[in-house]
Enzyme design. Sequence first.
Site, PDB file in Angstrom:
ATOM      1  N   CYS A   1      -4.184  -2.207   6.146  1.00  0.00           N
ATOM      2  CA  CYS A   1      -4.069  -0.895   5.519  1.00  0.00           C
ATOM      3  C   CYS A   1      -5.355  -0.533   4.775  1.00  0.00           C
ATOM      4  O   CYS A   1      -5.767  -1.238   3.854  1.00  0.00           O
ATOM      5  CB  CYS A   1      -2.894  -0.938   4.544  1.00  0.00           C
ATOM      6  SG  CYS A   1      -2.547   0.599   3.716  1.00  0.00           S
TER       7      CYS A   1
ATOM      8  N   CYS B   1       0.833  -1.203   0.000  1.00  0.00           N
ATOM      9  CA  CYS B   1       0.000   0.000   0.000  1.00  0.00           C
ATOM     10  C   CYS B   1       0.870   1.256   0.000  1.00  0.00           C
ATOM     11  O   CYS B   1       0.600   2.209  -0.737  1.00  0.00           O
ATOM     12  CB  CYS B   1      -0.917  -0.015   1.221  1.00  0.00           C
ATOM     13  SG  CYS B   1      -2.011   1.403   1.300  1.00  0.00           S
TER      14      CYS B   1
END
Length: 373
Positions: free
Chosen positions: A200, A103
């Site tokens: 995330c 991410c």
Amino acid sequence: MTDNSKIRVVVGMSGGVDSSVTALLLKEQGYDVIGVFMKNWDDTDEFGVCTATEDYKDVAAVADQIGIPYYSVNFEKEYWDRVFEYFLAEYRAGRTPNPDVMCNKEIKFKAFLGYAMTLGADYVATGHYAQVKRDENGTVHMLRGADNGKDQTYFLSQLSQEQLQKTLFPLGHLQKSEVREIAERAGLATAKKKDSTGICFIGEKNFKQFLSQYLPAQKGRMMTIDGRDMGEHAGLMYYTIGQRGGLGIGGQHGGDNQPWFVVGKDLSQNILYVGQGFYHEALMSNSLDASVIHFTREMPEEFTFECTAKFRYRQPDSQVTVHVRGDKAEVVFAEPQRAITPGQAVVFYDGKECLGGGMIDMAYKNGQPCQYI
């Protein structure tokens, strides 16, 4: 005194206290600051409330308080294509991925950085606990955050020199407690907001329930290394190497009362291997192979070096020797390591500097592959 007013910094604001204080500090230092909220997941909690909407309200409140413009940008497609598909593919392959590493690499410091450039950014900034230091040649070195308990360089280990050249980490020299104090002194709307945890951008969901929405679970047998049948597992993707809880076998099997742990997986036969004892021999290894090897600054294509490494977040560093061959590496441990997990990141350090890292493919014990996939 440096005049920062002509330097535009676009801050990734999540609605949390860390990114709020990041924006505040930059504003106080005289930068031209813009806040941007990234919407990366279509998320509604169990009460029907879209948590992204609530977070954006917090971003707006803080931005208004400190007097900066703010925007929202939607990266749901980029997140799905570049992070979530990878996440699912890793679980399908029997591995335990680290989506936060991907991410940061693909969303926060690629998609977001690209968007920030369209706003005329000179730099982007986030609330990560890490530090950047430029040497006399202009190379940026990424250093651990001053707060050892919060240092996030492990998750930033796949960032490139190009990305780091454009990045500021204003919280890197602070302790978390100091960040809270700054927020409270300034009366920021997020000063008492609790820290987010979980995957995330996906947050604190029931992980098993969440994963089962996307991957069908296939039950199978749970066995010891020597072939004893210990019952049924719920699906290999729900277990990670070294895991203790959730096995449902307690101490009723075996001659001692030591707890049971996941010690291996056989994807082809859908078998979950378990063993008793935290340091069960099947959990121990003395080297690993990694791919997607990446360094935060320029390094030779092939070389060998000694450093320390982390094999998971929040674990102490271990001494290693790394043999790099292109984007692959063999990492040899000075001392045997427990529960090296395929899919997780291995991250290299030279003292305070994070050098980069890669993704663990396989652990080895005396040259023989551990039964981890």
